[in-house]
Design an enzyme around this catalytic site. Structure first.
Site, PDB file in Angstrom:
ATOM      1  N   THR A  34     -59.066  20.851   3.045  1.00 38.00           N
ATOM      2  CA  THR A  34     -57.840  21.232   2.337  1.00 38.00           C
ATOM      3  C   THR A  34     -56.733  21.682   3.279  1.00 38.00           C
ATOM      4  O   THR A  34     -55.571  21.747   2.885  1.00 38.00           O
ATOM      5  CB  THR A  34     -58.129  22.372   1.336  1.00 38.00           C
ATOM      6  OG1 THR A  34     -58.594  23.529   2.063  1.00 38.00           O
ATOM      7  CG2 THR A  34     -59.174  21.954   0.325  1.00 38.00           C
ATOM      8  N   CYS A  38     -58.561  31.231   4.449  1.00 40.73           N
ATOM      9  CA  CYS A  38     -58.750  32.285   3.453  1.00 40.73           C
ATOM     10  C   CYS A  38     -59.390  33.515   4.088  1.00 40.73           C
ATOM     11  O   CYS A  38     -60.013  33.431   5.143  1.00 40.73           O
ATOM     12  CB  CYS A  38     -59.659  31.804   2.323  1.00 40.73           C
ATOM     13  SG  CYS A  38     -59.158  30.290   1.514  1.00 40.73           S
ATOM     14  N   CYS A  42     -61.969  35.829  -0.762  1.00 43.91           N
ATOM     15  CA  CYS A  42     -61.241  34.858  -1.590  1.00 43.91           C
ATOM     16  C   CYS A  42     -62.084  34.435  -2.798  1.00 43.91           C
ATOM     17  O   CYS A  42     -63.245  34.053  -2.643  1.00 43.91           O
ATOM     18  CB  CYS A  42     -60.859  33.635  -0.768  1.00 43.91           C
ATOM     19  SG  CYS A  42     -59.826  32.462  -1.688  1.00 43.91           S
ATOM     20  N   ARG A  45     -63.697  28.702  -5.368  1.00 43.94           N
ATOM     21  CA  ARG A  45     -65.012  28.105  -5.198  1.00 43.94           C
ATOM     22  C   ARG A  45     -65.256  27.784  -3.716  1.00 43.94           C
ATOM     23  O   ARG A  45     -64.377  27.272  -3.030  1.00 43.94           O
ATOM     24  CB  ARG A  45     -65.104  26.825  -6.026  1.00 43.94           C
ATOM     25  CG  ARG A  45     -66.460  26.144  -5.971  1.00 43.94           C
ATOM     26  CD  ARG A  45     -66.450  24.912  -6.852  1.00 43.94           C
ATOM     27  NE  ARG A  45     -67.727  24.214  -6.794  1.00 43.94           N
ATOM     28  CZ  ARG A  45     -67.982  23.098  -7.454  1.00 43.94           C
ATOM     29  NH1 ARG A  45     -67.034  22.557  -8.227  1.00 43.94           N
ATOM     30  NH2 ARG A  45     -69.169  22.525  -7.355  1.00 43.94           N
ATOM     31  N   ARG A  67     -52.781  26.374   6.867  1.00 42.55           N
ATOM     32  CA  ARG A  67     -51.798  27.193   6.158  1.00 42.55           C
ATOM     33  C   ARG A  67     -52.520  28.223   5.281  1.00 42.55           C
ATOM     34  O   ARG A  67     -53.689  28.022   4.903  1.00 42.55           O
ATOM     35  CB  ARG A  67     -50.880  26.332   5.292  1.00 42.55           C
ATOM     36  CG  ARG A  67     -51.572  25.593   4.168  1.00 42.55           C
ATOM     37  CD  ARG A  67     -50.617  24.651   3.430  1.00 42.55           C
ATOM     38  NE  ARG A  67     -51.243  24.063   2.254  1.00 42.55           N
ATOM     39  CZ  ARG A  67     -52.044  23.024   2.277  1.00 42.55           C
ATOM     40  NH1 ARG A  67     -52.343  22.443   3.434  1.00 42.55           N
ATOM     41  NH2 ARG A  67     -52.570  22.552   1.157  1.00 42.55           N
ATOM     42  N   CYS A  69     -53.891  30.499   2.250  1.00 45.34           N
ATOM     43  CA  CYS A  69     -54.278  30.304   0.855  1.00 45.34           C
ATOM     44  C   CYS A  69     -53.327  31.078  -0.052  1.00 45.34           C
ATOM     45  O   CYS A  69     -53.045  32.265   0.180  1.00 45.34           O
ATOM     46  CB  CYS A  69     -55.711  30.798   0.650  1.00 45.34           C
ATOM     47  SG  CYS A  69     -56.278  30.799  -1.060  1.00 45.34           S
ATOM     48  N   CYS A  72     -55.677  33.993  -2.265  1.00 44.74           N
ATOM     49  CA  CYS A  72     -56.103  35.282  -1.700  1.00 44.74           C
ATOM     50  C   CYS A  72     -55.081  35.898  -0.753  1.00 44.74           C
ATOM     51  O   CYS A  72     -55.209  37.057  -0.376  1.00 44.74           O
ATOM     52  CB  CYS A  72     -57.446  35.147  -0.998  1.00 44.74           C
ATOM     53  SG  CYS A  72     -57.417  34.158   0.525  1.00 44.74           S
TER      54      CYS A  72
END
Length: 345
Positions: A34, A38, A42, A45, A67, A69, A72
């Site tokens: 992705t 995080c 966080c 899932r 980058r 999240c 969170c």
């Protein structure tokens, strides 16, 4: 260029699986599929393990092309820490400050800052402020100052506010606290358990000491001016509950306690009571959980200052290397407690 801090990937992954808030700010996890990073807590899932790598700081993750999240918000941790530290300084002032005023002063919405502060310190802003004031009063009383002077010096607006605030904290009247328990009645009993001889002592408010291999001599040392009596019908129920806590730890009853400590000690004791039966935590984890990750030794001292063994389970804290560490009533007894709790769950 500074060398990047090494991260124990297996340890970090376990923290993410547990969504462990105590490790927020210590490292971040970056998801290759992705492109986001995080913090450990966080709520999203979890991705597959092979798709996650770890960085010591958000800056390192950003430099690697990831980058933050949006769920969170890992970049907000530093700002949150600064806000909590600022709030602690404001609360240390003798002028009382409500939640809305405190939150506004550090730039947060009241409901959000209330949750943030409690997560970082283990107590709410109001509890922290009350603890500070009561602590000042206790110090003044212990120094043999006049009760009235101690009340106003601690920041209370008058005697009635002080007595209301310390009713459940000091356990006995302020004068009794100052004079070694003068006017207080402490009842005690010694019973045999699978862990050996156990002392249970209580005031009218609850158990004030639970220990092993002690008798009324220890109570006389701690409260030389108190009325110390053996037995009594009111004590019998508490003794039975204390024995049940030792012999059947998976179904430990809730018993009233009459204890007092500093704000930090109270935060540590609350965290100890959150440790599930059959599990342990390290001194470092307890320090981090109460918002003081560098205060490992202080957490150990607070652990040792616990006056009600088993009921506040200080035996569930071990060293980072997995060794038992210390225990006031002997490592053999600590090991038996932990073994019994593991077998009970």
């Amino acid at each position: 260029m500074a060398k990047a801090k090494a991260i124990d990937a297996d340890f970090a992954w376990r923290a993410f699986l547990a969504r462990d808030r105590t490790h927020d700010g210590q490292f971040v996890g970056a998801v290759k599929t992705t492109g986001i990073y995080c913090k450990p807590s966080c709520p999203v899932r979890h991705p597959k393990r092979e798709n996650v790598c770890f960085y010591a700081t958000a800056a390192e993750a950003k430099a690697a092309g990831y980058r933050a999240c949006l769920r969170c918000r890992p970049d907000d941790i530093a700002r949150d820490d600064v806000a909590v530290v600022s709030a602690l300084k404001l609360l240390a002032a003798e002028e009382p400050m409500g939640l809305e005023q405190l939150a506004a002063a550090v730039g947060y919405a009241p409901h959000h800052f209330h949750r943030l502060f409690k997560r970082a310190t283990g107590v709410t802003p109001a509890e922290y402020a009350r603890g500070l004031r009561a602590g000042r009063a206790e110090e003044a009383l212990a120094a043999n100052g006049r009760v009235t002077d101690a009340i106003y010096d601690a920041g209370y607006s008058g005697p009635s506010r002080f007595y209301a605030a310390t009713k459940g904290r000091l356990g006995m009247t302020p004068s009794a606290w100052k004079n070694g328990g003068a006017g207080a009645v402490i009842r005690w009993a010694v019973v045999e358990t699978s862990l050996g001889s156990m002392l249970v002592a209580a005031t009218d408010k609850g158990i004030c000491r639970l220990s092993f291999d002690e008798d009324e001599t220890e109570l006389q040392r701690r409260f030389p001016a108190a009325t110390i009596e053996q037995g009594g019908d009111a004590l019998a129920e508490l003794v039975n509950g204390a024995v049940a806590a030792v012999e059947n730890p998976a179904n430990m009853p809730e018993l009233p306690l009459d204890i007092a400590g500093t704000v930090f000690q109270q935060a540590v004791w609350k965290e100890l009571q959150r440790i599930p039966t059959g599990e342990t935590r390290t001194y470092a984890e307890i320090a981090a959980a109460v918002g003081k990750p560098k205060a490992v030794r202080a957490a150990g001292s607070a652990n040792g200052a616990n006056n009600v063994a088993v009921l506040i389970p200080c035996h569930r804290v071990i060293r980072t290397d997995g060794s038992l560490g210390g225990y006031a009533y002997g490592l053999d007894r600590k090991e038996k407690l932990l073994r019994a709790e593991r077998n009970a769950v």
